[in-house]
Design an enzyme around this catalytic site. Structure first.
Site, PDB file in Angstrom:
ATOM      1  N   LYS A 109       0.718  -1.075  -0.040  1.00 41.80           N
ATOM      2  CA  LYS A 109      -0.114  -0.015   0.066  1.00 41.80           C
ATOM      3  C   LYS A 109       0.883   1.255  -0.132  1.00 41.80           C
ATOM      4  O   LYS A 109       0.659   2.175  -0.811  1.00 41.80           O
ATOM      5  CB  LYS A 109      -0.638   0.167   1.324  1.00 41.80           C
ATOM      6  CG  LYS A 109      -1.365   1.264   1.488  1.00 41.80           C
ATOM      7  CD  LYS A 109      -2.480   1.314   2.817  1.00 41.80           C
ATOM      8  CE  LYS A 109      -1.686   1.660   3.973  1.00 41.80           C
ATOM      9  NZ  LYS A 109      -1.911   3.149   4.346  1.00 41.80           N
ATOM     10  N   ASN A 110       1.832   1.222   0.932  1.00 44.18           N
ATOM     11  CA  ASN A 110       2.686   2.720   1.045  1.00 44.18           C
ATOM     12  C   ASN A 110       3.643   2.836   0.035  1.00 44.18           C
ATOM     13  O   ASN A 110       4.320   3.762   0.078  1.00 44.18           O
ATOM     14  CB  ASN A 110       3.303   2.651   2.252  1.00 44.18           C
ATOM     15  CG  ASN A 110       2.101   2.718   3.512  1.00 44.18           C
ATOM     16  OD1 ASN A 110       0.953   3.168   3.143  1.00 44.18           O
ATOM     17  ND2 ASN A 110       2.478   2.564   4.939  1.00 44.18           N
TER      18      ASN A 110
ATOM     19  N   CYS B 204      -5.118  12.314  13.454  1.00 49.22           N
ATOM     20  CA  CYS B 204      -5.836  10.997  13.442  1.00 49.22           C
ATOM     21  C   CYS B 204      -5.677  10.324  14.824  1.00 49.22           C
ATOM     22  O   CYS B 204      -5.006  10.763  15.557  1.00 49.22           O
ATOM     23  CB  CYS B 204      -5.324  10.001  12.146  1.00 49.22           C
ATOM     24  SG  CYS B 204      -3.869   9.208  12.671  1.00 49.22           S
TER      25      CYS B 204
ATOM     26  N   ARG C  39       0.235  14.238  13.700  1.00 52.44           N
ATOM     27  CA  ARG C  39       0.876  13.973  12.442  1.00 52.44           C
ATOM     28  C   ARG C  39       0.905  15.131  11.649  1.00 52.44           C
ATOM     29  O   ARG C  39       0.320  15.483  10.386  1.00 52.44           O
ATOM     30  CB  ARG C  39       0.095  12.858  11.654  1.00 52.44           C
ATOM     31  CG  ARG C  39      -0.009  11.474  12.429  1.00 52.44           C
ATOM     32  CD  ARG C  39      -0.721  10.570  11.636  1.00 52.44           C
ATOM     33  NE  ARG C  39       0.003   9.931  10.528  1.00 52.44           N
ATOM     34  CZ  ARG C  39      -0.396   9.076   9.811  1.00 52.44           C
ATOM     35  NH1 ARG C  39      -1.503   8.353  10.110  1.00 52.44           N
ATOM     36  NH2 ARG C  39       0.254   8.563   8.662  1.00 52.44           N
TER      37      ARG C  39
ATOM     38  N   ASP D 166       4.508   0.194  11.979  1.00 52.68           N
ATOM     39  CA  ASP D 166       3.116  -0.248  11.566  1.00 52.68           C
ATOM     40  C   ASP D 166       2.891  -1.867  12.050  1.00 52.68           C
ATOM     41  O   ASP D 166       1.879  -2.403  11.759  1.00 52.68           O
ATOM     42  CB  ASP D 166       3.068  -0.247   9.959  1.00 52.68           C
ATOM     43  CG  ASP D 166       3.169   1.337   9.523  1.00 52.68           C
ATOM     44  OD1 ASP D 166       3.266   1.545   8.456  1.00 52.68           O
ATOM     45  OD2 ASP D 166       2.742   2.029  10.427  1.00 52.68           O
TER      46      ASP D 166
ATOM     47  N   ARG E 290      -8.940  -0.269   4.451  1.00 48.53           N
ATOM     48  CA  ARG E 290      -8.151   0.778   3.910  1.00 48.53           C
ATOM     49  C   ARG E 290      -6.550   0.318   3.500  1.00 48.53           C
ATOM     50  O   ARG E 290      -5.977   0.440   2.593  1.00 48.53           O
ATOM     51  CB  ARG E 290      -7.810   1.708   4.995  1.00 48.53           C
ATOM     52  CG  ARG E 290      -8.988   2.749   5.285  1.00 48.53           C
ATOM     53  CD  ARG E 290      -8.655   3.923   6.172  1.00 48.53           C
ATOM     54  NE  ARG E 290      -7.525   4.675   5.472  1.00 48.53           N
ATOM     55  CZ  ARG E 290      -6.512   5.564   6.240  1.00 48.53           C
ATOM     56  NH1 ARG E 290      -6.724   5.401   7.314  1.00 48.53           N
ATOM     57  NH2 ARG E 290      -5.273   5.807   5.614  1.00 48.53           N
TER      58      ARG E 290
HETATM   59  C1  EPZ Z   1       3.951   6.762   6.762  1.00 45.09           C
HETATM   60  O1  EPZ Z   1       3.192   8.113   7.188  1.00 45.09           O
HETATM   61  C2  EPZ Z   1       3.180   5.691   6.488  1.00 45.09           C
HETATM   62  N1  EPZ Z   1       2.009   6.105   5.514  1.00 45.09           N
HETATM   63  C3  EPZ Z   1       2.471   5.486   7.880  1.00 45.09           C
HETATM   64  O2  EPZ Z   1       1.677   4.152   7.685  1.00 45.09           O
HETATM   65  C4  EPZ Z   1       3.786   4.792   8.759  1.00 45.09           C
HETATM   66  O3  EPZ Z   1       3.166   4.470   9.968  1.00 45.09           O
HETATM   67  C5  EPZ Z   1       4.501   5.820   8.947  1.00 45.09           C
HETATM   68  O4  EPZ Z   1       5.004   6.454   7.524  1.00 45.09           O
HETATM   69  C6  EPZ Z   1       5.793   5.768   9.653  1.00 45.09           C
HETATM   70  O5  EPZ Z   1       6.610   4.820   9.184  1.00 45.09           O
HETATM   71  C7  EPZ Z   1       2.281   6.077   4.244  1.00 45.09           C
HETATM   72  O6  EPZ Z   1       3.327   5.814   3.937  1.00 45.09           O
HETATM   73  C8  EPZ Z   1       1.103   6.419   3.421  1.00 45.09           C
HETATM   74  P1  EPZ Z   1       5.847   9.962   9.287  1.00 45.09           P
HETATM   75  P2  EPZ Z   1       3.817   9.428   7.350  1.00 45.09           P
HETATM   76  O7  EPZ Z   1       5.828  11.466   8.286  1.00 45.09           O
HETATM   77  O8  EPZ Z   1       4.763   9.801   6.289  1.00 45.09           O
HETATM   78  C9  EPZ Z   1       6.065  13.284  12.710  1.00 45.09           C
HETATM   79  C10 EPZ Z   1      -0.200   2.575   7.830  1.00 45.09           C
HETATM   80  O9  EPZ Z   1      -0.321   1.949   8.809  1.00 45.09           O
HETATM   81  N2  EPZ Z   1       6.089  14.214  11.735  1.00 45.09           N
HETATM   82  O10 EPZ Z   1       7.237   9.200   8.835  1.00 45.09           O
HETATM   83  O11 EPZ Z   1       2.692  10.298   7.645  1.00 45.09           O
HETATM   84  C11 EPZ Z   1       4.772  12.422  12.499  1.00 45.09           C
HETATM   85  O12 EPZ Z   1       3.918  13.168  13.241  1.00 45.09           O
HETATM   86  C12 EPZ Z   1       0.574   4.340   7.932  1.00 45.09           C
HETATM   87  O13 EPZ Z   1       0.064   2.253   6.643  1.00 45.09           O
HETATM   88  C13 EPZ Z   1       6.216  15.685  11.965  1.00 45.09           C
HETATM   89  O14 EPZ Z   1       6.266  16.085  13.224  1.00 45.09           O
HETATM   90  O15 EPZ Z   1       4.624   9.484   8.717  1.00 45.09           O
HETATM   91  C14 EPZ Z   1       5.133  11.108  13.249  1.00 45.09           C
HETATM   92  O16 EPZ Z   1       5.147  11.111  14.585  1.00 45.09           O
HETATM   93  C15 EPZ Z   1       0.037   4.907   9.231  1.00 45.09           C
HETATM   94  N3  EPZ Z   1       6.178  16.574  11.031  1.00 45.09           N
HETATM   95  C16 EPZ Z   1       6.692  10.819  12.804  1.00 45.09           C
HETATM   96  O17 EPZ Z   1       7.119  12.235  12.223  1.00 45.09           O
HETATM   97  C17 EPZ Z   1       5.989  16.232   9.601  1.00 45.09           C
HETATM   98  O18 EPZ Z   1       5.957  17.318   8.764  1.00 45.09           O
HETATM   99  C18 EPZ Z   1       6.849  10.164  11.573  1.00 45.09           C
HETATM  100  O19 EPZ Z   1       5.771  10.462  10.471  1.00 45.09           O
HETATM  101  C19 EPZ Z   1       6.279  14.820   9.313  1.00 45.09           C
HETATM  102  C20 EPZ Z   1       6.190  13.876  10.369  1.00 45.09           C
END
Ligand code: EPZ
Length: 428
Positions: free
Chosen positions: A30-31, A124, A129, A312, A404
């Site tokens: 998916k990702n 969420c 996030r 995840d 999803r």
């Molecule tokens: C991706 O989300 C994945 N989704 C998530 O999978 C996964 O859990 C996550 O990466 C971590 O591996 C997709 O790829 C579509 P991050 P993403 O930006 O990119 C903070 C699933 O189950 N952060 O790596 O949104 C954030 O709050 C989903 O398939 C900021 O503070 O995650 C989090 O605590 C759930 N500012 C951490 O970094 C930002 O600008 C990691 O978030 C961006 C992120």
């Protein structure tokens, strides 16, 4: 009062106690599918993406591409995307609300049109996030970024190369930057990038389109092009679905062979499962046989950015550790609120002590079937796993969370001997 019934989603009715046996094929990731779908916006030429799973999130991304003016056809596991007619740079709130990964349209739309207007994704259930890192990158790349009425408006005049270091590792932040920079003809450097297999699969696609990208550790050097081409690409296997199915095999004391798996993407998961007592035997390049080796052992897990243990997979491991003799500890270092599933597992008899980002799991002999609620995608997977091994019946509501991110999970598990019934959820 008229007795109105609303179908808000489906529910699962699971009869626990079956040992899973047999073979099952892992779907595409998916990702990886999602950012690669948005990469098609970078060119007017058509693209074909293979091994794309049937998921609600993929449907949402397809719907967004069509709203922007692209043609999207699905043939079995292939998506044929013709982006020539794309004539809008606005990603509406109703799509972003449903799928926050729609923020990945920002980089491509800015690259193609010099502007983008994307609704801000709210928080969420697993955390706030924010997307501050995404916006900080676009500002450093010379774009004008305005946040107004819940929308991000990004505009750029003359594109130029940029040297940017992320303050923290962000998967979609890295992907948004890579998507945009692939259209910038000058040299750019990104530091402290995410290197998940899904990010590297996107890099492969951008190279096929004509961008030159060199990745060394957490540093990427990009030379983009204004003439990116269409591509054909087969998406990598979903390492999180594979990990989820492995946990199901161990939890039910089964004997399951996964096909179409890429073990190189899941070394930390395999290591932790073996530490917990699983027997994991690779068979050739893409197959692996998974069994339990005696009663699982308690372990410690700290979630980390790749190549560390994936957040995840955290909820799924908590289900396994709930019936493991002794005390296990899980530390969730990525998201600030990703233990919702613990409270649902406790309804089934699990003994879990949640303290901030730590969860202490005291293994119990047996879980008992109960009525539980899905709160997010991986939490719902954790509850399905617990239902497989719990005594009696388990009802899991709001299965749209599961749909999803998992392609027909109940069909895959039932083909291995599970007893899961999908029923309409009637709210009266
Ligand atoms: C991706 O989300 C994945 N989704 C998530 O999978 C996964 O859990 C996550 O990466 C971590 O591996 C997709 O790829 C579509 P991050 P993403 O930006 O990119 C903070 C699933 O189950 N952060 O790596 O949104 C954030 O709050 C989903 O398939 C900021 O503070 O995650 C989090 O605590 C759930 N500012 C951490 O970094 C930002 O600008 C990691 O978030 C961006 C992120």
């Amino acid at each position: 009062m008229m007795n109105t019934t609303l179908y808000s989603s489906d529910l699962f009715l699971i009869e626990g106690g079956v040992k899973l046996r047999g073979k099952v094929r892992v779907s595409g990731a998916k990702n990886a599918s999602l950012p690669i779908m948005f990469a098609t916006l970078l060119t007017k030429e058509g693209s074909v993406i293979e091994n794309v799973p049937h998921l609600l999130d993929v449907d949402s991304a397809s719907e967004l591409l069509k709203k922007l003016g692209a043609r999207v056809e699905r043939l079995e596991d292939r998506l044929l995307i013709d982006p020539e007619g794309v004539n809008s740079w606005e990603t509406p709130d109703e799509i972003v609300k449903r799928m926050r990964a729609s923020v990945l349209s920002m980089g491509p739309l800015l690259g193609r049109f010099g502007r983008a207007r994307v609704a801000l994704p709210g928080g969420c259930s697993i955390g706030a996030r924010p997307i501050d890192q995404h916006l900080k990158f676009f500002v450093s790349a010379g774009a004008d970024v305005q946040v107004k009425e819940g929308y991000v408006n990004v505009e750029i005049g003359k594109k130029r190369g940029v040297e940017f270091r992320f303050d923290l590792i962000t998967v979609t932040g890295t992907e948004n930057a890579l998507l945009y920079l692939s259209t910038v003809e000058e040299k750019s450097v990104l530091e402290n990038i995410a290197v998940e297999p899904e990010v590297m699969d996107l890099v492969e696609v951008l190279r096929k389109m004509g961008a030159r990208i060199e990745v060394e550790g957490r540093r990427a050097v990009i030379w983009g092009s204004s003439e990116l081409r269409g591509f054909v690409h087969r998406v990598i296997p979903d390492r999180i679905e594979a990990g989820t199915l492995m946990v199901a095999a161990v939890l039910t004391d089964g004997d399951v062979t996964l096909e179409g798996v890429e073990l190189g993407h899941m070394e930390e998961v395999v290591e932790k499962l073996m530490e917990a007592g699983a027997k994991i035997e690779p068979i050739g390049r893409e197959k692996v046989r998974v069994r339990r080796g005696g009663r699982p052992n308690p372990i410690e897990i700290v979630t980390r950015e790749y190549p560390g243990f994936p957040t995840d997979m955290q909820a799924q491991m908590m289900a396994l550790l709930s019936v493991t003799e002794g005390k296990s500890m899980i530390y969730e270092s990525i998201f600030e609120n990703r233990f919702q599933h613990a409270y649902e597992l406790m309804k089934m008899g699990a003994n879990i002590d949640v303290r901030g980002r730590s969860a202490f799991v005291y293994g119990v002999e047996k879980l008992r079937g109960a009525e539980v609620n899905s709160t997010d995608l991986r939490a719902s997977a954790s509850l399905v796993l617990a239902g497989l091994v719990a005594e009696g019946k388990t009802v899991i509501r709001d299965i749209y969370h599961l749909d999803r991110g998992y392609e027909r999970l109940e069909e895959k598990l039932n083909s291995l001997g599970a007893s899961i019934e999908r029923l309409p959820q009637i709210l009266s």
